[in-house]
Design a protein around this motif. Structure first.
Motif, PDB file in Angstrom:
ATOM      1  N   ARG A  41     -17.718  -6.238  -7.748  1.00  0.00           N
ATOM      2  CA  ARG A  41     -16.260  -6.248  -7.669  1.00  0.00           C
ATOM      3  C   ARG A  41     -15.715  -4.814  -7.667  1.00  0.00           C
ATOM      4  O   ARG A  41     -14.802  -4.480  -6.903  1.00  0.00           O
ATOM      5  CB  ARG A  41     -15.681  -7.029  -8.838  1.00  0.00           C
ATOM      6  N   ALA A  42     -16.259  -3.966  -8.520  1.00  0.00           N
ATOM      7  CA  ALA A  42     -15.842  -2.570  -8.563  1.00  0.00           C
ATOM      8  C   ALA A  42     -16.164  -1.856  -7.259  1.00  0.00           C
ATOM      9  O   ALA A  42     -15.389  -1.032  -6.766  1.00  0.00           O
ATOM     10  CB  ALA A  42     -16.522  -1.862  -9.736  1.00  0.00           C
ATOM     11  N   LYS A  43     -17.322  -2.183  -6.689  1.00  0.00           N
ATOM     12  CA  LYS A  43     -17.719  -1.570  -5.417  1.00  0.00           C
ATOM     13  C   LYS A  43     -16.758  -1.952  -4.303  1.00  0.00           C
ATOM     14  O   LYS A  43     -16.349  -1.111  -3.491  1.00  0.00           O
ATOM     15  CB  LYS A  43     -19.149  -1.999  -5.084  1.00  0.00           C
ATOM     16  N   ARG A  44     -16.384  -3.253  -4.249  1.00  0.00           N
ATOM     17  CA  ARG A  44     -15.427  -3.703  -3.227  1.00  0.00           C
ATOM     18  C   ARG A  44     -14.063  -3.056  -3.453  1.00  0.00           C
ATOM     19  O   ARG A  44     -13.361  -2.718  -2.501  1.00  0.00           O
ATOM     20  CB  ARG A  44     -15.304  -5.224  -3.258  1.00  0.00           C
ATOM     21  N   SER A  45     -13.694  -2.884  -4.731  1.00  0.00           N
ATOM     22  CA  SER A  45     -12.402  -2.273  -5.043  1.00  0.00           C
ATOM     23  C   SER A  45     -12.329  -0.837  -4.546  1.00  0.00           C
ATOM     24  O   SER A  45     -11.290  -0.408  -4.021  1.00  0.00           O
ATOM     25  CB  SER A  45     -12.164  -2.315  -6.556  1.00  0.00           C
ATOM     26  N   ILE A  46     -13.414  -0.097  -4.688  1.00  0.00           N
ATOM     27  CA  ILE A  46     -13.446   1.285  -4.206  1.00  0.00           C
ATOM     28  C   ILE A  46     -13.240   1.341  -2.702  1.00  0.00           C
ATOM     29  O   ILE A  46     -12.477   2.159  -2.174  1.00  0.00           O
ATOM     30  CB  ILE A  46     -14.776   1.962  -4.611  1.00  0.00           C
ATOM     31  N   VAL A  47     -13.906   0.440  -1.990  1.00  0.00           N
ATOM     32  CA  VAL A  47     -13.772   0.390  -0.531  1.00  0.00           C
ATOM     33  C   VAL A  47     -12.342   0.035  -0.143  1.00  0.00           C
ATOM     34  O   VAL A  47     -11.744   0.642   0.753  1.00  0.00           O
ATOM     35  CB  VAL A  47     -14.763  -0.627   0.065  1.00  0.00           C
ATOM     36  N   GLN A  48     -11.742  -0.948  -0.829  1.00  0.00           N
ATOM     37  CA  GLN A  48     -10.376  -1.371  -0.522  1.00  0.00           C
ATOM     38  C   GLN A  48      -9.373  -0.255  -0.803  1.00  0.00           C
ATOM     39  O   GLN A  48      -8.441  -0.030  -0.026  1.00  0.00           O
ATOM     40  CB  GLN A  48     -10.031  -2.619  -1.331  1.00  0.00           C
ATOM     41  N   ARG A  49      -9.549   0.461  -1.926  1.00  0.00           N
ATOM     42  CA  ARG A  49      -8.642   1.554  -2.264  1.00  0.00           C
ATOM     43  C   ARG A  49      -8.746   2.683  -1.249  1.00  0.00           C
ATOM     44  O   ARG A  49      -7.749   3.311  -0.884  1.00  0.00           O
ATOM     45  CB  ARG A  49      -8.964   2.080  -3.669  1.00  0.00           C
ATOM     46  N   LYS A  50      -9.961   2.917  -0.767  1.00  0.00           N
ATOM     47  CA  LYS A  50     -10.148   3.952   0.250  1.00  0.00           C
ATOM     48  C   LYS A  50      -9.453   3.561   1.551  1.00  0.00           C
ATOM     49  O   LYS A  50      -8.795   4.388   2.197  1.00  0.00           O
ATOM     50  CB  LYS A  50     -11.640   4.179   0.493  1.00  0.00           C
ATOM     51  N   GLN A  51      -9.561   2.303   1.940  1.00  0.00           N
ATOM     52  CA  GLN A  51      -8.909   1.828   3.165  1.00  0.00           C
ATOM     53  C   GLN A  51      -7.386   1.901   3.019  1.00  0.00           C
ATOM     54  O   GLN A  51      -6.683   2.285   3.963  1.00  0.00           O
ATOM     55  CB  GLN A  51      -9.357   0.395   3.464  1.00  0.00           C
ATOM     56  N   THR A  52      -6.875   1.537   1.833  1.00  0.00           N
ATOM     57  CA  THR A  52      -5.430   1.617   1.584  1.00  0.00           C
ATOM     58  C   THR A  52      -4.948   3.058   1.663  1.00  0.00           C
ATOM     59  O   THR A  52      -3.909   3.355   2.271  1.00  0.00           O
ATOM     60  CB  THR A  52      -5.096   1.029   0.201  1.00  0.00           C
ATOM     61  N   ALA A  53      -5.716   3.970   1.055  1.00  0.00           N
ATOM     62  CA  ALA A  53      -5.339   5.389   1.088  1.00  0.00           C
ATOM     63  C   ALA A  53      -5.305   5.913   2.517  1.00  0.00           C
ATOM     64  O   ALA A  53      -4.418   6.690   2.879  1.00  0.00           O
ATOM     65  CB  ALA A  53      -6.322   6.202   0.243  1.00  0.00           C
ATOM     66  N   GLU A  54      -6.257   5.502   3.343  1.00  0.00           N
ATOM     67  CA  GLU A  54      -6.284   5.935   4.739  1.00  0.00           C
ATOM     68  C   GLU A  54      -5.044   5.450   5.490  1.00  0.00           C
ATOM     69  O   GLU A  54      -4.474   6.179   6.308  1.00  0.00           O
ATOM     70  CB  GLU A  54      -7.547   5.422   5.416  1.00  0.00           C
ATOM     71  N   LYS A  55      -4.588   4.215   5.202  1.00  0.00           N
ATOM     72  CA  LYS A  55      -3.383   3.683   5.839  1.00  0.00           C
ATOM     73  C   LYS A  55      -2.144   4.463   5.386  1.00  0.00           C
ATOM     74  O   LYS A  55      -1.264   4.773   6.195  1.00  0.00           O
ATOM     75  CB  LYS A  55      -3.220   2.204   5.506  1.00  0.00           C
ATOM     76  N   VAL A  56      -2.080   4.792   4.088  1.00  0.00           N
ATOM     77  CA  VAL A  56      -0.941   5.550   3.562  1.00  0.00           C
ATOM     78  C   VAL A  56      -0.898   6.936   4.200  1.00  0.00           C
ATOM     79  O   VAL A  56       0.170   7.411   4.617  1.00  0.00           O
ATOM     80  CB  VAL A  56      -1.035   5.664   2.033  1.00  0.00           C
ATOM     81  N   ILE A  57      -2.041   7.591   4.283  1.00  0.00           N
ATOM     82  CA  ILE A  57      -2.100   8.933   4.875  1.00  0.00           C
ATOM     83  C   ILE A  57      -1.640   8.896   6.332  1.00  0.00           C
ATOM     84  O   ILE A  57      -0.912   9.793   6.790  1.00  0.00           O
ATOM     85  CB  ILE A  57      -3.528   9.496   4.771  1.00  0.00           C
ATOM     86  N   LYS A  58      -2.019   7.862   7.053  1.00  0.00           N
ATOM     87  CA  LYS A  58      -1.611   7.744   8.454  1.00  0.00           C
ATOM     88  C   LYS A  58      -0.092   7.597   8.563  1.00  0.00           C
ATOM     89  O   LYS A  58       0.543   8.212   9.435  1.00  0.00           O
ATOM     90  CB  LYS A  58      -2.303   6.536   9.095  1.00  0.00           C
ATOM     91  N   MET A  59       0.520   6.804   7.679  1.00  0.00           N
ATOM     92  CA  MET A  59       1.975   6.627   7.701  1.00  0.00           C
ATOM     93  C   MET A  59       2.692   7.933   7.360  1.00  0.00           C
ATOM     94  O   MET A  59       3.703   8.276   7.970  1.00  0.00           O
ATOM     95  CB  MET A  59       2.383   5.523   6.729  1.00  0.00           C
ATOM     96  N   VAL A  60       2.163   8.662   6.378  1.00  0.00           N
ATOM     97  CA  VAL A  60       2.758   9.940   5.987  1.00  0.00           C
ATOM     98  C   VAL A  60       2.668  10.941   7.132  1.00  0.00           C
ATOM     99  O   VAL A  60       3.625  11.672   7.419  1.00  0.00           O
ATOM    100  CB  VAL A  60       2.063  10.488   4.728  1.00  0.00           C
TER     101      VAL A  60
END
Length: 314
Positions: A41-60
């Motif tokens: 679960r922690a491993k999947r969470s890290i991947v999801q947070r990384k994907q979310t951060a990439e989307k935020v950076i793209k919007m910024v």
């Protein structure tokens, strides 16, 4: 002919390594007192947070294509709806920007543009203690240095104190009064509320006190007001807008005067139409200039210790 045997052997080897990995992982999880489910679960969470951060950076990055140095608070306001879908709040946005070195660090450069030691007429400060309640009640004017060693340039701005809209501007290569006169001419040409009285406020620089500028103010029925001290807070709105244009739009560029004129035109258009102001309840200058019902936040002056006696301990 040996292919099926080799394929079967390869599959068996992979299965053996997988079993050994699972046993090793189980033993490690027991050692640290966690279950395998928690680990995955922690491993999947890290991947999801990384994907979310990439989307935020793209919007910024999309916003900063137009406003290169817009701050994190303004970004959060502009992206609130999109960030809420991703489950990103203000603090997490700040954390993502910090981790990716995308927070804006202010850079300060000081260049003297005001010479108040001259023979021209000086006026009293008519706006001290007054909070504007409508557009085109008070205009504030100032000159700021935007050039470089090879191309010295000075930007004259006329800003509406209520809406924070830049209503007039001019870029020149000297501190002559021509630049401020051109900025005033542009502001007067694009006035929206001709039937309302209007105060023009500035510092005591010779450009604003000279005969030509004073005649232009009288010709257009603008009441003249000037600072009476060297305190920058006496013309706080003009100083703030100067800083926004320089810090968020022009700081990284070293251009000749023709290229800088085009950049300034585009930057002021973006500033007026798209940049929200905290003092305008996060509305853009153009939106604020089209109404007069919203009460603005004022720029507070710092209290001087010379004027206010210290409170003794009781």
């Amino acid at each position: 002919m040996c292919y099926p045997y080799s394929k079967k052997l390869f599959t068996r080897t992979v299965d053996l390594y997988r079993e050994q990995y699972q046993e090793s992982l189980t033993a490690t999880c027991r050692l640290f007192g966690v279950s395998r489910q928690v680990y995955y679960r922690a491993k999947r969470s890290i991947v999801q947070r990384k994907q979310t951060a990439e989307k935020v950076i793209k919007m910024v990055e999309e916003i900063r294509m137009q406003q290169p140095r817009i701050g994190a608070r303004k970004l959060y306001y502009l992206l609130t709806d999109k960030l809420s879908v991703l489950g990103v709040g203000r603090d997490r946005l700040f954390a993502i920007l910090k981790a990716n070195h995308m927070l804006i660090k202010p850079k300060r450069a000081y260049h003297v543009t005001t010479d108040s030691h001259h023979r021209f007429w000086k006026h009293r400060n008519l706006i001290e203690g007054i909070t504007p309640t409508r557009p085109e009640q008070i205009w504030v004017s100032d000159i700021t240095y935007v050039g470089n060693r090879d191309y010295p340039m000075y930007l004259a701005l006329v800003t509406d104190a209520y809406s924070k809209k830049i209503v007039g501007y001019d870029l020149s290569d000297s501190l002559k009064s021509t630049g401020v006169l051109m900025a005033l001419k542009m502001a007067v040409k694009h006035r929206s509320y001709h039937d309302q009285p209007l105060i023009h406020h500035s510092d005591r620089g010779f450009q604003y006190c000279c005969d030509g500028y004073q005649k232009a103010l009288k010709k257009n029925n603008l009441q003249c007001s000037m600072t009476e001290s060297y305190d920058p807070y006496a013309n706080a709105v003009a100083e703030r807008v100067n800083g926004i244009i320089k810090q968020e739009f022009l700081l990284e560029y070293k251009l000749n005067i023709e290229s800088m004129r085009q950049l300034i035109k585009e930057s002021i258009n973006t500033y007026n139409k798209f940049r929200p102001h905290s003092s305008c309840m996060m509305r853009t200058p153009v939106e604020m200039h089209q109404q007069s019902s919203i009460e603005i936040k004022t720029y507070k002056m710092k209290k001087s210790s010379k004027l206010t006696p210290a409170t003794p301990y009781i």
